[in-house]
Motif scaffolding. Structure first.
Motif, PDB file in Angstrom:
ATOM      1  N   MET A   1      -1.263 -17.097 -11.594  1.00 14.09           N
ATOM      2  CA  MET A   1      -0.057 -17.197 -10.789  1.00 14.09           C
ATOM      3  C   MET A   1      -0.466 -17.273  -9.318  1.00 14.09           C
ATOM      4  N   SER A   2       0.024 -18.262  -8.614  1.00 10.32           N
ATOM      5  CA  SER A   2      -0.390 -18.467  -7.225  1.00 10.32           C
ATOM      6  C   SER A   2       0.499 -17.769  -6.200  1.00 10.32           C
ATOM      7  N   GLN A   3       1.489 -17.027  -6.665  1.00  8.83           N
ATOM      8  CA  GLN A   3       2.336 -16.302  -5.721  1.00  8.83           C
ATOM      9  C   GLN A   3       2.448 -14.841  -6.133  1.00  8.83           C
ATOM     10  N   SER A   4       2.749 -14.014  -5.165  1.00  5.93           N
ATOM     11  CA  SER A   4       2.939 -12.587  -5.438  1.00  5.93           C
ATOM     12  C   SER A   4       4.427 -12.292  -5.405  1.00  5.93           C
ATOM     13  N   LEU A   5       4.927 -11.707  -6.473  1.00  3.94           N
ATOM     14  CA  LEU A   5       6.347 -11.401  -6.583  1.00  3.94           C
ATOM     15  C   LEU A   5       6.536  -9.904  -6.776  1.00  3.94           C
ATOM     16  N   ALA A   6       7.493  -9.345  -6.075  1.00  2.00           N
ATOM     17  CA  ALA A   6       7.795  -7.922  -6.232  1.00  2.00           C
ATOM     18  C   ALA A   6       9.233  -7.667  -5.804  1.00  2.00           C
ATOM     19  N   LYS A   7       9.885  -6.800  -6.539  1.00  2.00           N
ATOM     20  CA  LYS A   7      11.216  -6.333  -6.150  1.00  2.00           C
ATOM     21  C   LYS A   7      11.295  -4.883  -6.611  1.00  2.00           C
ATOM     22  N   ILE A   8      10.883  -3.984  -5.715  1.00  2.00           N
ATOM     23  CA  ILE A   8      10.773  -2.572  -6.038  1.00  2.00           C
ATOM     24  C   ILE A   8      11.770  -1.795  -5.172  1.00  2.00           C
ATOM     25  N   TYR A   9      12.827  -1.337  -5.818  1.00  2.00           N
ATOM     26  CA  TYR A   9      13.827  -0.521  -5.129  1.00  2.00           C
ATOM     27  C   TYR A   9      13.338   0.927  -5.088  1.00  2.00           C
ATOM     28  N   ILE A  10      13.465   1.543  -3.931  1.00  2.00           N
ATOM     29  CA  ILE A  10      13.073   2.936  -3.742  1.00  2.00           C
ATOM     30  C   ILE A  10      14.272   3.724  -3.197  1.00  2.00           C
ATOM     31  N   HIS A  11      14.537   4.860  -3.830  1.00  2.00           N
ATOM     32  CA  HIS A  11      15.530   5.815  -3.315  1.00  2.00           C
ATOM     33  C   HIS A  11      14.719   6.932  -2.662  1.00  2.00           C
ATOM     34  N   LEU A  12      14.756   6.984  -1.353  1.00  2.00           N
ATOM     35  CA  LEU A  12      13.991   7.935  -0.559  1.00  2.00           C
ATOM     36  C   LEU A  12      14.912   9.051  -0.083  1.00  2.00           C
ATOM     37  N   VAL A  13      14.443  10.293  -0.211  1.00  2.00           N
ATOM     38  CA  VAL A  13      15.223  11.459   0.194  1.00  2.00           C
ATOM     39  C   VAL A  13      14.323  12.402   0.981  1.00  2.00           C
ATOM     40  N   PHE A  14      14.804  12.856   2.136  1.00  2.00           N
ATOM     41  CA  PHE A  14      14.089  13.919   2.848  1.00  2.00           C
ATOM     42  C   PHE A  14      15.054  14.675   3.739  1.00  2.00           C
TER      43      PHE A  14
END
Length: 151
Positions: A1-14
């Motif tokens: 695969m010649s492309q990098s794909l990502a869709k990472i949702y993060i719920h951040l709490v502090f």
């Protein structure tokens, strides 16, 4: 695969240091907008930012080239400086707690997390931040060490 794909949702709490109510209610929207801008400027689109006078929830997409802990450090340090400069109170210094919680969110749950973040003021009329964090950790099967959770 010649492309990098990502869709990472993060719920951040502090939380604020000691969970103190140190974010003035009148400034919550400004603080949340500033945080969203930081995430957006670092290639991590903010989807929803919300919280109360003592903690924040941020739902964002983690950028392909971004380290999560560096992003958290950046948003905390930038907002600390900004809050102390903009809303400085001579009797107290604003600070965030050292730790954070970061939880993955599936695409099918994004709308529910957005609604949850939008409803923080109402939610915390019935549930403390500590109980909220315990519940989130239980949902994700994360062991919360109570010795360090509330500093």
């Amino acid at each position: 695969m010649s492309q990098s794909l990502a869709k990472i949702y993060i719920h951040l709490v502090f939380s604020t240091k000691g969970r103190a109510d140190t974010i003035p209610r009148a400034n919550l929207e400004d603080v949340h907008a500033y945080m969203a801008e930081i995430f957006n400027n670092h290639g991590c689109p903010a989807i929803q930012v919300g919280g109360t006078t003592n903690h924040v929830h941020i739902l964002f997409l983690l950028g392909k080239q971004v380290n999560l802990s560096e992003m958290v450090r950046t948003v905390k340090s930038s907002t600390t400086r900004w809050i102390n400069e903009k809303m400085g109170n001579p009797f107290r210094h604003f600070a965030w707690q050292d730790g954070y919680g970061a939880f993955s969110v599936s695409n099918s749950h994004v709308d529910a997390v957005v609604a949850y973040i939008k409803g923080q003021e109402e939610h915390h009329k019935k549930v403390s931040f500590q109980d909220e964090l315990r519940r989130i950790c239980e949902l994700y099967n994360v062991n919360l060490d109570e010795r360090y959770a509330w500093d």
